[in-house]
Design a protein around this motif. Sequence first.
Motif, mmCIF file in Angstrom:
data_model
loop_
_atom_site.group_PDB
_atom_site.id
_atom_site.type_symbol
_atom_site.label_atom_id
_atom_site.label_comp_id
_atom_site.label_asym_id
_atom_site.label_seq_id
_atom_site.Cartn_x
_atom_site.Cartn_y
_atom_site.Cartn_z
ATOM 1 N N GLY A 12 0.783 -1.241 0.000
ATOM 2 C CA GLY A 12 0.000 0.000 0.000
ATOM 3 C C GLY A 12 0.811 1.284 0.000
ATOM 4 O O GLY A 12 0.272 2.367 0.235
ATOM 5 N N MET A 13 2.108 1.202 -0.283
ATOM 6 C CA MET A 13 2.926 2.430 -0.234
ATOM 7 C C MET A 13 2.918 3.189 -1.556
ATOM 8 O O MET A 13 3.528 4.250 -1.664
ATOM 9 C CB MET A 13 4.355 2.104 0.194
ATOM 10 N N GLY A 14 2.266 2.623 -2.595
ATOM 11 C CA GLY A 14 2.112 3.388 -3.828
ATOM 12 C C GLY A 14 2.828 2.837 -5.042
ATOM 13 O O GLY A 14 3.076 3.579 -6.003
ATOM 14 N N ARG A 138 -4.179 4.196 4.136
ATOM 15 C CA ARG A 138 -4.487 3.965 2.714
ATOM 16 C C ARG A 138 -4.938 2.527 2.477
ATOM 17 O O ARG A 138 -5.878 2.289 1.724
ATOM 18 C CB ARG A 138 -3.255 4.285 1.848
ATOM 19 N N VAL A 139 -4.267 1.571 3.116
ATOM 20 C CA VAL A 139 -4.640 0.164 2.896
ATOM 21 C C VAL A 139 -6.033 -0.097 3.464
ATOM 22 O O VAL A 139 -6.883 -0.701 2.793
ATOM 23 C CB VAL A 139 -3.605 -0.805 3.527
ATOM 24 N N LEU A 140 -6.299 0.383 4.679
ATOM 25 C CA LEU A 140 -7.599 0.092 5.299
ATOM 26 C C LEU A 140 -8.725 0.835 4.575
ATOM 27 O O LEU A 140 -9.844 0.336 4.495
ATOM 28 C CB LEU A 140 -7.565 0.394 6.803
ATOM 29 N N ALA A 141 -8.406 2.000 3.998
ATOM 30 C CA ALA A 141 -9.428 2.766 3.269
ATOM 31 C C ALA A 141 -9.909 2.014 2.022
ATOM 32 O O ALA A 141 -11.023 2.230 1.554
ATOM 33 C CB ALA A 141 -8.877 4.132 2.868
ATOM 34 N N GLY A 143 -10.639 -1.041 1.927
ATOM 35 C CA GLY A 143 -11.714 -1.929 2.377
ATOM 36 C C GLY A 143 -11.594 -3.355 1.877
ATOM 37 O O GLY A 143 -12.549 -4.118 1.944
ATOM 38 N N THR A 144 -10.404 -3.746 1.390
ATOM 39 C CA THR A 144 -10.257 -5.126 0.896
ATOM 40 C C THR A 144 -9.576 -6.022 1.931
ATOM 41 O O THR A 144 -9.542 -7.241 1.755
ATOM 42 C CB THR A 144 -9.431 -5.171 -0.413
ATOM 43 N N MET A 145 -9.033 -5.417 2.981
ATOM 44 C CA MET A 145 -8.349 -6.211 4.013
ATOM 45 C C MET A 145 -8.749 -5.727 5.385
ATOM 46 O O MET A 145 -8.885 -4.514 5.602
ATOM 47 C CB MET A 145 -6.822 -5.998 3.918
ATOM 48 N N SER A 146 -8.899 -6.691 6.336
ATOM 49 C CA SER A 146 -9.130 -6.301 7.723
ATOM 50 C C SER A 146 -7.788 -5.832 8.295
ATOM 51 O O SER A 146 -6.730 -6.076 7.704
ATOM 52 C CB SER A 146 -9.642 -7.485 8.522
ATOM 53 N N GLU A 147 -7.849 -5.220 9.481
ATOM 54 C CA GLU A 147 -6.625 -4.768 10.127
ATOM 55 C C GLU A 147 -5.702 -5.976 10.385
ATOM 56 O O GLU A 147 -4.492 -5.891 10.174
ATOM 57 C CB GLU A 147 -6.993 -4.085 11.446
ATOM 58 N N ALA A 148 -6.303 -7.095 10.799
ATOM 59 C CA ALA A 148 -5.500 -8.287 11.109
ATOM 60 C C ALA A 148 -4.840 -8.835 9.834
ATOM 61 O O ALA A 148 -3.676 -9.240 9.854
ATOM 62 C CB ALA A 148 -6.380 -9.357 11.747
ATOM 63 N N GLN A 149 -5.576 -8.815 8.719
ATOM 64 C CA GLN A 149 -4.999 -9.314 7.460
ATOM 65 C C GLN A 149 -3.848 -8.411 7.010
ATOM 66 O O GLN A 149 -2.812 -8.877 6.547
ATOM 67 C CB GLN A 149 -6.079 -9.380 6.376
ATOM 68 N N PHE A 150 -4.048 -7.098 7.180
ATOM 69 C CA PHE A 150 -2.987 -6.139 6.831
ATOM 70 C C PHE A 150 -1.749 -6.409 7.682
ATOM 71 O O PHE A 150 -0.634 -6.523 7.159
ATOM 72 C CB PHE A 150 -3.499 -4.700 7.035
ATOM 73 N N GLU A 151 -1.925 -6.561 8.994
ATOM 74 C CA GLU A 151 -0.785 -6.799 9.906
ATOM 75 C C GLU A 151 -0.076 -8.098 9.536
ATOM 76 O O GLU A 151 1.149 -8.174 9.570
ATOM 77 C CB GLU A 151 -1.268 -6.911 11.362
ATOM 78 N N SER A 152 -0.860 -9.097 9.182
ATOM 79 C CA SER A 152 -0.276 -10.396 8.878
ATOM 80 C C SER A 152 0.582 -10.312 7.606
ATOM 81 O O SER A 152 1.717 -10.804 7.565
ATOM 82 C CB SER A 152 -1.410 -11.417 8.745
ATOM 83 N N ILE A 153 0.072 -9.639 6.573
ATOM 84 C CA ILE A 153 0.846 -9.474 5.325
ATOM 85 C C ILE A 153 2.095 -8.632 5.604
ATOM 86 O O ILE A 153 3.202 -8.975 5.180
ATOM 87 C CB ILE A 153 -0.017 -8.809 4.224
ATOM 88 N N LEU A 154 1.900 -7.548 6.362
ATOM 89 C CA LEU A 154 3.019 -6.642 6.666
ATOM 90 C C LEU A 154 4.148 -7.399 7.373
ATOM 91 O O LEU A 154 5.331 -7.189 7.079
ATOM 92 C CB LEU A 154 2.496 -5.503 7.553
#
Length: 197
Positions: A12-14, A138-141, A143-154
């Motif tokens: 999500g950094m662009g 930006r990633v959460l906006a 709306g395709t990933m939950s916070e937990a899914q984002f943290e897990s990928i990160l």
Amino acid sequence: MTFKLGLTGSIGMGKSTTAKMFADLGCAVWDADAAVHRMYSKDGAAVAPMGGAFPDAIVDGEVSRGVLKEIISQDANALKTIESIVHPLVAQDRNDFLAETKAEIAVLDIPLLFENGAEAMFDAVACVSVSPDIQRQRVLARGTMSEAQFESILSKQMPIADKIAKSDYVIETDTLEHAQQQVRSVIEDIKQGLKNA
Ligand SMILES: CC(C)(COP(=O)(O)OP(=O)(O)OC[C@H]1O[C@@H](n2cnc3c(N)ncnc32)[C@H](O)[C@@H]1O)[C@@H](O)C(=O)NCCC(=O)NCCS
Ligand SMILES: Nc1ncnc2c1ncn2[C@@H]1O[C@H](COP(=O)(O)OP(=O)(O)OP(=O)(O)O)[C@@H](O)[C@H]1O
């Protein structure tokens, strides 16, 4: 000879937005995430092998990203299995693109460029970067990933500071105008280098 520029950064950094700026300025662009999208869609090369490993993930003849994200969040080994199926197909697609392109500069947008040790195949690497707070927003906006899914990928990606340290260019994606300016300078720098070579 085509100059091969790797373009990477954290989730999500662009990367995609910046890749489009390179394309608008005449560079040929190949996008690893887009290649995965093609492979997951109907008749795509990943549908059969992914169906073998994760039968529930095939919905209407396509690989369902929603189901995959559920599977990944419940099974710690699932992403490794997915990568073992998808990454060789992505590498083939990338090599086909490079064999065909006639562009002076080709930009390859690859999220896991450093994680997969692919840097040696590029003439230079550019890394997009923005603060972790803006990245999360930006990633959460989307709306395709939950916070937990984002943290897990990160958590599966190399820290952005390490990616920056390994890169030849850094492109700050705080605003579109600023990123565009930096993209223009990167292209100028590459062209200058080609002229002097
Ligand atoms: C995890 C999945 C289901 C998420 O799908 P979704 O549509 O929500 O996101 P999208 O594909 O656009 O990816 C968003 C970003 O997540 C990050 N990401 C994706 N896969 C991975 C991975 N295996 N490891 C670390 N980060 C990843 C990247 O930064 C990517 O740009 C999907 O990315 C996937 O199937 N990944 C496995 C294939 C892969 O490794 N792709 C990375 C490029 S080759
Ligand atoms: N330079 C910029 N200025 C302002 N917003 C930006 C900039 N670059 C990207 N964005 C915004 O940030 C979000 C993520 O951008 P983009 O999809 O390009 O990232 P990505 O790195 O390709 O994401 P992913 O890792 O999920 O594939 C989008 O909403 C996009 O509009």
